[in-house]
Design a protein around this motif. Structure first.
Motif, PDB file in Angstrom:
ATOM      1  N   TRP A  94      -5.269  -0.384   3.257  1.00 14.12           N
ATOM      2  CA  TRP A  94      -5.292  -0.003   1.845  1.00 14.12           C
ATOM      3  C   TRP A  94      -5.783  -1.200   1.040  1.00 14.12           C
ATOM      4  O   TRP A  94      -5.369  -2.333   1.313  1.00 14.12           O
ATOM      5  CB  TRP A  94      -3.889   0.362   1.373  1.00 14.12           C
ATOM      6  CG  TRP A  94      -3.341   1.639   1.917  1.00 14.12           C
ATOM      7  CD1 TRP A  94      -2.570   1.777   3.038  1.00 14.12           C
ATOM      8  CD2 TRP A  94      -3.505   2.940   1.351  1.00 14.12           C
ATOM      9  NE1 TRP A  94      -2.242   3.110   3.209  1.00 14.12           N
ATOM     10  CE2 TRP A  94      -2.807   3.839   2.176  1.00 14.12           C
ATOM     11  CE3 TRP A  94      -4.171   3.437   0.232  1.00 14.12           C
ATOM     12  CZ2 TRP A  94      -2.747   5.195   1.920  1.00 14.12           C
ATOM     13  CZ3 TRP A  94      -4.113   4.795  -0.036  1.00 14.12           C
ATOM     14  CH2 TRP A  94      -3.413   5.665   0.808  1.00 14.12           C
ATOM     15  N   VAL A  95      -6.635  -0.939   0.048  1.00 14.92           N
ATOM     16  CA  VAL A  95      -7.075  -2.034  -0.832  1.00 14.92           C
ATOM     17  C   VAL A  95      -6.872  -1.622  -2.290  1.00 14.92           C
ATOM     18  O   VAL A  95      -7.100  -0.460  -2.653  1.00 14.92           O
ATOM     19  CB  VAL A  95      -8.566  -2.408  -0.620  1.00 14.92           C
ATOM     20  CG1 VAL A  95      -8.763  -3.079   0.721  1.00 14.92           C
ATOM     21  CG2 VAL A  95      -9.476  -1.211  -0.786  1.00 14.92           C
ATOM     22  N   GLY A 105     -10.366 -20.523  -1.154  1.00 14.46           N
ATOM     23  CA  GLY A 105      -9.865 -21.457  -2.167  1.00 14.46           C
ATOM     24  C   GLY A 105      -8.351 -21.437  -2.259  1.00 14.46           C
ATOM     25  O   GLY A 105      -7.710 -22.468  -2.486  1.00 14.46           O
ATOM     26  N   ALA A 106      -7.784 -20.254  -2.077  1.00  9.46           N
ATOM     27  CA  ALA A 106      -6.328 -20.139  -2.180  1.00  9.46           C
ATOM     28  C   ALA A 106      -5.609 -20.641  -0.927  1.00  9.46           C
ATOM     29  O   ALA A 106      -4.412 -20.930  -0.970  1.00  9.46           O
ATOM     30  CB  ALA A 106      -5.950 -18.681  -2.431  1.00  9.46           C
ATOM     31  N   ASN A 112      -6.922  -9.536   3.040  1.00  6.87           N
ATOM     32  CA  ASN A 112      -7.475 -10.175   1.832  1.00  6.87           C
ATOM     33  C   ASN A 112      -6.433 -10.585   0.806  1.00  6.87           C
ATOM     34  O   ASN A 112      -6.742 -10.640  -0.383  1.00  6.87           O
ATOM     35  CB  ASN A 112      -8.481  -9.221   1.165  1.00  6.87           C
ATOM     36  CG  ASN A 112      -7.853  -7.886   0.779  1.00  6.87           C
ATOM     37  OD1 ASN A 112      -6.804  -7.518   1.276  1.00  6.87           O
ATOM     38  ND2 ASN A 112      -8.497  -7.172  -0.120  1.00  6.87           N
ATOM     39  N   HIS A 113      -5.197 -10.821   1.214  1.00  6.49           N
ATOM     40  CA  HIS A 113      -4.157 -11.218   0.270  1.00  6.49           C
ATOM     41  C   HIS A 113      -3.724 -12.661   0.544  1.00  6.49           C
ATOM     42  O   HIS A 113      -3.704 -13.095   1.696  1.00  6.49           O
ATOM     43  CB  HIS A 113      -2.884 -10.375   0.406  1.00  6.49           C
ATOM     44  CG  HIS A 113      -3.123  -8.917   0.591  1.00  6.49           C
ATOM     45  ND1 HIS A 113      -3.413  -8.069  -0.439  1.00  6.49           N
ATOM     46  CD2 HIS A 113      -3.095  -8.142   1.710  1.00  6.49           C
ATOM     47  CE1 HIS A 113      -3.545  -6.836   0.021  1.00  6.49           C
ATOM     48  NE2 HIS A 113      -3.360  -6.852   1.322  1.00  6.49           N
ATOM     49  N   SER A 114      -3.317 -13.357  -0.535  1.00  7.18           N
ATOM     50  CA  SER A 114      -2.725 -14.676  -0.339  1.00  7.18           C
ATOM     51  C   SER A 114      -1.579 -14.862  -1.320  1.00  7.18           C
ATOM     52  O   SER A 114      -1.657 -14.424  -2.472  1.00  7.18           O
ATOM     53  CB  SER A 114      -3.780 -15.756  -0.576  1.00  7.18           C
ATOM     54  OG  SER A 114      -3.159 -17.003  -0.643  1.00  7.18           O
ATOM     55  N   LEU A 115      -0.514 -15.488  -0.858  1.00  6.87           N
ATOM     56  CA  LEU A 115       0.633 -15.808  -1.713  1.00  6.87           C
ATOM     57  C   LEU A 115       0.640 -17.316  -1.917  1.00  6.87           C
ATOM     58  O   LEU A 115       0.505 -18.090  -0.965  1.00  6.87           O
ATOM     59  CB  LEU A 115       1.941 -15.337  -1.068  1.00  6.87           C
ATOM     60  CG  LEU A 115       1.963 -13.865  -0.606  1.00  6.87           C
ATOM     61  CD1 LEU A 115       3.337 -13.511  -0.032  1.00  6.87           C
ATOM     62  CD2 LEU A 115       1.588 -12.915  -1.746  1.00  6.87           C
ATOM     63  N   ALA A 116       0.810 -17.737  -3.165  1.00  7.93           N
ATOM     64  CA  ALA A 116       0.581 -19.134  -3.550  1.00  7.93           C
ATOM     65  C   ALA A 116       1.762 -20.035  -3.195  1.00  7.93           C
ATOM     66  O   ALA A 116       2.907 -19.579  -3.159  1.00  7.93           O
ATOM     67  CB  ALA A 116       0.297 -19.193  -5.042  1.00  7.93           C
ATOM     68  N   GLY A 168       0.695 -14.309  -6.407  1.00  6.32           N
ATOM     69  CA  GLY A 168      -0.171 -13.940  -5.295  1.00  6.32           C
ATOM     70  C   GLY A 168      -1.461 -13.348  -5.819  1.00  6.32           C
ATOM     71  O   GLY A 168      -1.567 -12.987  -6.999  1.00  6.32           O
ATOM     72  N   GLN A 169      -2.450 -13.269  -4.938  1.00  2.25           N
ATOM     73  CA  GLN A 169      -3.750 -12.720  -5.324  1.00  2.25           C
ATOM     74  C   GLN A 169      -4.339 -11.926  -4.154  1.00  2.25           C
ATOM     75  O   GLN A 169      -4.111 -12.257  -2.993  1.00  2.25           O
ATOM     76  CB  GLN A 169      -4.734 -13.841  -5.693  1.00  2.25           C
ATOM     77  CG  GLN A 169      -4.231 -14.751  -6.809  1.00  2.25           C
ATOM     78  CD  GLN A 169      -5.265 -15.790  -7.223  1.00  2.25           C
ATOM     79  OE1 GLN A 169      -6.149 -15.504  -8.000  1.00  2.25           O
ATOM     80  NE2 GLN A 169      -5.159 -16.984  -6.694  1.00  2.25           N
ATOM     81  N   THR A 170      -5.123 -10.913  -4.523  1.00  2.00           N
ATOM     82  CA  THR A 170      -5.823 -10.088  -3.531  1.00  2.00           C
ATOM     83  C   THR A 170      -7.286  -9.990  -3.937  1.00  2.00           C
ATOM     84  O   THR A 170      -7.578  -9.641  -5.076  1.00  2.00           O
ATOM     85  CB  THR A 170      -5.189  -8.681  -3.477  1.00  2.00           C
ATOM     86  OG1 THR A 170      -3.822  -8.807  -3.080  1.00  2.00           O
ATOM     87  CG2 THR A 170      -5.919  -7.784  -2.487  1.00  2.00           C
TER      88      THR A 170
END
Ligand code: FES
Ligand code: FE2
Length: 433
Positions: free
Chosen positions: A27-28, A175-176, A251-255, A266-268
């Protein structure tokens, strides 16, 4: 560095490409839920993974994510009427429901055969964590929604936004995952005094530690949903300052900056095409509602949320050199660009629309991005050979957190992670959920 072939594989996400097929097993996010705020509201154009689609919310609150071209004579359904459980073409009135089925054919009312044959390509779409998520893959492989922490908290504990980024999804995501850049890109030229309100916090001196030690040492833990990237820098005395980032497939990252009890970020990264992406940004606090300051973008408050216009385009962007202020760069901040999000975007976009990874010179502080590339490239190769990605089948494994910690240098990474998160993968062990 990567070979030209692997760089191509990593960055291309259209239908039929290896990475595009990997994305189509998950899912996106395709919209913020508030972009289609109520039943029968205006439809919204969506371009995702190179596919042009139309999203609408029908009278019963069901969400349609359909191809926008009317099969009668090709009019665009963006101009259609969203009415009584379907979108009706404004040209001659053909009407389609959220599943893409043609439900009315007023110009050929008696042709039931034609009505059952014409329809729109439609993808499943649902609302989850104030985002609209779409699934563009084969129906037989549709997974459960990822149980991400921000989506599981009450709405009052969460704020979501989005921003356009004008480069390929993978370099923005990298970058993340690259905590080393924080020693430079985001730093002021002189470290401000720790304010009295922050003096008791374990991470009060994080900025100074990052400036003093630009060579974080990475420890990487692979888990079912992705990677935990733990990077340590020297802190005061015999302590280490750890920044723990999560990468979650695909494609997700948690800072990594939040301390215990702080609000998390977090960002996707969702490809629009191979030269641009939407970045969905979320802040959430598992323990309390967000404050007014945390629930919206406020200029001057450091954040991964960007200052955007009404079309979600950052005010400081590629077209205006991110409003770089050379005097501020000389005297005040490393970049002269206002905003953490904008500093990230400026430098990631500056690598090119698609960075040429064949020309890089990587070192030990790049280990996080090396492991990210290896994970997604291997998963795309495995999928080509018929092996489905294990993360798609493990929605529960997305219940992880990221964040910072200070620990004695004698502690092993596993001991530090267990003390900070309750597990060595950052998995939230929470009896309430
Ligand atoms: S083009 Fe849509 S109904 Fe004719
Ligand atoms: Fe950054």
């Amino acid at each position: 560095m990567l070979s030209a072939e692997d760089n191509e594989r990593l960055t291309r996400t259209g239908a039929g490409t290896p990475m595009g097929e990997l994305f189509r097993r998950f899912w996106v996010p395709v919209l913020l839920a508030r972009e289609i705020p109520e039943p029968d509201c205006p439809p919204v154009r969506v371009t995702v993974l190179g596919e042009q689609l139309l999203a609408f919310r029908d009278s019963q609150n069901r969400i349609g994510l359909v191809e926008p071209t009317c099969p009668h004579r090709g009019a665009n359904l963006f101009f259609g009427r969203n009415e009584e459980c379907g979108i009706r073409c404004a040209y001659h009135g053909w009407k389609f429901d959220v599943s893409g089925r043609c439900v009315e054919l007023p110009t050929m009312a008696r042709d039931e055969g034609l009505r059952s044959r014409v329809g729109l390509t439609a993808y499943p779409a649902v609302e989850w964590g104030e985002l609209i998520w779409g699934y563009l893959g084969p129906p037989e492989h549709r997974p459960e929604l990822p149980e991400m922490d921000f989506a599981l908290v009450p709405p009052s504990h969460r704020f979501v936004s989005k921003k356009l980024q004008q480069c390929n999804w993978a370099q923005a995501c990298e970058g993340a995952l690259d905590t080393a850049h924080f020693s430079f890109l985001h730093t002021p030229l002189s470290i401000p005094e720790v304010p009295p309100s922050a003096r008791g916090k374990v991470l009060a001196n994080a900025l100074r530690w990052m400036v003093e030690d630009p060579m974080p040492v990475f420890n990487v833990v692979e888990h079912e949903a992705g990677l935990l990237l733990a990077a340590s820098r020297r802190a005061d005395g015999d302590d280490l300052y750890w920044r723990v980032t999560q990468f979650l497939m695909p494609n997700h990252s948690l800072a990594p900056g939040s301390g215990p009890g702080d609000t998390y970020f977090g960002q996707t990264w969702v490809p629009i095409d191979d030269r641009s992406c939407w970045v969905y940004v979320y802040s959430w606090n598992p323990d309390r509602p967000l404050t007014d300051k945390e629930s919206r973008f406020i200029p001057g408050v450091p954040s991964v949320h960007a200052e955007v216009d009404e079309h979600w385009v950052p005010i400081r962007n590629r077209s205006n050199d991110y409003l770089i202020d050379r005097e501020a760069q000389r005297t005040t901040s490393f970049t002269g660009i206002v905003g953490i999000s904008e500093q990230d975007a400026a430098i990631q976009d500056s690598q090119g629309f698609i960075v040429d990874r064949t020309r890089e010179h990587l070192g030990p502080t790049d280990l996080g991005i090396v492991r990210f590339r290896r994970l997604v490239l291997d998963a795309s190769c495995a999928l080509e050979r018929g092996t489905e990605p294990r993360a798609a089948a493990a929605p529960h494994a997305y219940r992880v957190r990221s964040g910072g910690a200070v620990a004695p240098s004698c502690q092993t990474p596993t001991e530090m992670l267990t003390a900070r998160f309750g597990s060595d993968t950052g998995l939230v062990v929470d009896a309430d959920r």
